[in-house]
Design a protein around this motif. Structure first.
Motif, mmCIF file in Angstrom:
data_model
loop_
_atom_site.group_PDB
_atom_site.id
_atom_site.type_symbol
_atom_site.label_atom_id
_atom_site.label_comp_id
_atom_site.label_asym_id
_atom_site.label_seq_id
_atom_site.Cartn_x
_atom_site.Cartn_y
_atom_site.Cartn_z
ATOM 1 N N VAL A 1 -0.726 7.955 10.038
ATOM 2 C CA VAL A 1 -1.840 8.540 9.288
ATOM 3 C C VAL A 1 -3.168 7.989 9.800
ATOM 4 O O VAL A 1 -3.318 6.776 9.992
ATOM 5 N N LEU A 2 -4.128 8.891 9.972
ATOM 6 C CA LEU A 2 -5.482 8.499 10.325
ATOM 7 C C LEU A 2 -6.442 9.119 9.316
ATOM 8 O O LEU A 2 -6.394 10.324 9.044
ATOM 9 N N VAL A 3 -7.320 8.283 8.750
ATOM 10 C CA VAL A 3 -8.370 8.737 7.839
ATOM 11 C C VAL A 3 -9.703 8.695 8.582
ATOM 12 O O VAL A 3 -10.066 7.666 9.162
ATOM 13 N N VAL B 1 -4.369 0.899 2.607
ATOM 14 C CA VAL B 1 -3.871 1.858 3.603
ATOM 15 C C VAL B 1 -3.523 1.131 4.903
ATOM 16 O O VAL B 1 -2.453 1.345 5.493
ATOM 17 N N GLU B 2 -4.411 0.264 5.340
ATOM 18 C CA GLU B 2 -4.203 -0.442 6.605
ATOM 19 C C GLU B 2 -3.055 -1.445 6.519
ATOM 20 O O GLU B 2 -2.399 -1.724 7.528
ATOM 21 N N GLY C 1 -8.608 11.024 -0.674
ATOM 22 C CA GLY C 1 -8.142 10.860 0.696
ATOM 23 C C GLY C 1 -7.396 9.562 0.904
ATOM 24 O O GLY C 1 -6.343 9.528 1.556
ATOM 25 N N LEU C 2 -7.917 8.467 0.346
ATOM 26 C CA LEU C 2 -7.263 7.174 0.533
ATOM 27 C C LEU C 2 -5.925 7.095 -0.180
ATOM 28 O O LEU C 2 -4.967 6.502 0.340
ATOM 29 N N ASN C 3 -5.828 7.696 -1.371
ATOM 30 C CA ASN C 3 -4.544 7.644 -2.064
ATOM 31 C C ASN C 3 -3.490 8.478 -1.334
ATOM 32 O O ASN C 3 -2.313 8.103 -1.280
ATOM 33 N N ALA C 4 -3.917 9.607 -0.763
ATOM 34 C CA ALA C 4 -2.998 10.401 0.050
ATOM 35 C C ALA C 4 -2.527 9.588 1.247
ATOM 36 O O ALA C 4 -1.325 9.550 1.568
ATOM 37 N N ALA C 5 -3.457 8.916 1.913
ATOM 38 C CA ALA C 5 -3.105 8.127 3.091
ATOM 39 C C ALA C 5 -2.186 6.966 2.736
ATOM 40 O O ALA C 5 -1.258 6.636 3.485
#
Length: 307
Positions: free
Chosen positions: A31-33, A69-70, A17-21
């Motif tokens: 994008v929101l995780v 991501v952030e 999930g984080l790599n996609a984001a």
């Protein structure tokens, strides 16, 4: 009240999930995780087999991923998504409902919710999980090399695992757990130098907070330093079921090479659709899905422009 529409909602904040984001945020997508904070590998002390990150504690790896991501404008929120609904003409794309009843709207969804490991009901096993009761020879094998090792044969994949574990040590015991291996299986294990014990396992022997062996039902103790136990993977795929995603004959959610499910606009990556995906594989799947999602949105924008 529903929030502003996200370009992509990523459900699950593990490596996939984080790599996609990360990829999507760098592509300037909103994008929101949403992450429940219950990663599969939380009990493991270290992550292995991930080039440049080998030997990193799982929590540190995820913290670094969230920060990356952030850095590019993506957001990571702790929470649990209870349901995802498809658009009905009155909203854009999808609407997700969180446990706190917050609603999140998004044009695309990537599900990376992982799985949980089903374990045998063997006394003492859960307490030793990811310490000296292990699952993956590639993830944890080096740390127990050249010691007396065992493999619990409670799942069909156990024989395959025993053949792998033999690469780590000259002293490997396969516990048939009360089920007699057929001739072909016995021949393969014997050819690799794996000892076969037919008695049913009754529990673990632990002394000074270290695994010392497996106690059979008849009281016999087989000395060990570590026990490998193939798990029964249980994908956390209820959200995909709720969206009406199609399953394969073996029960897995059907996805294409990019992770696209049978529902347009919904991708699924990592352990939720691939129980054998290591951390680095899940991360790669997240990146591949992100590329597909971004292009899918571009194509939609082009179709709308042409109208």
């Amino acid at each position: 009240m529903a929030e502003e529409v996200e370009d992509v909602l990523v459900i699950g904040g593990g490596a996939g999930g984080l790599n996609a984001a990360l990829v999507l945020a760098r592509a300037r997508r909103r994008v929101l995780v949403i992450d429940s904070g219950t990663p599969r590998n939380a009990p493991a002390p270290l992550v292995h087999g991930f080039v440049s990150r080998d030997g990193t504690p799982p929590a540190e790896l995820l913290a670094a991923g969230r920060a990356e991501v952030e850095r590019y404008g993506g957001r990571v929120r702790t929470g649990e998504v209870r349901a995802v609904r498809r658009g009905d003409g009155r909203m854009i794309g999808f609407e997700a409902e969180l446990a706190d009843r917050t609603l999140v709207r998004a044009r695309r969804v990537i599900v990376a919710t992982g799985l949980r490991d089903g374990l045998p009901d063997l006394p003492g096993l859960r307490e030793r999980w990811a310490r000296d009761v292990l699952h993956c020879p590639y993830c944890h094998g080096w740390e127990v090399r050249d010691r007396p090792l065992g493999v619990l044969g409670w799942q069909p994949g156990a024989v395959h695992q025993a053949l792998l574990v033999r690469q780590l040590s000259d002293d490997v015991t396969y516990f048939a757990d009360g089920s007699e291996p057929d001739d072909a299986t016995r021949a393969r294990l014997t050819a690799r130098g794996v000892r076969i014990v037919g008695g049913k396992a009754g529990g673990l022997v632990v002394e000074d907070d270290e695994l010392r062996g497996v106690r059979l039902a008849d009281g016999t103790v087989v000395a060990l330093s570590a026990l490998f136990v193939p798990t029964r993977p249980v994908p956390r795929d209820a959200l995909l079921d709720g969206l009406g995603c199609v399953r394969e004959d073996d029960g897995r959610i059907r996805v294409d090479a990019s992770g696209l499910t049978g529902v347009p606009g919904v991708w699924a990556v990592g352990n939720v659709v691939d129980s054998g995906a290591h951390v680095v594989v899940a991360a790669a799947a997240g990146a591949k899905a992100a590329l597909a999602v971004n292009m899918d949105m571009i194509e939609k924008e082009l179709r709308e422009y042409a109208r």
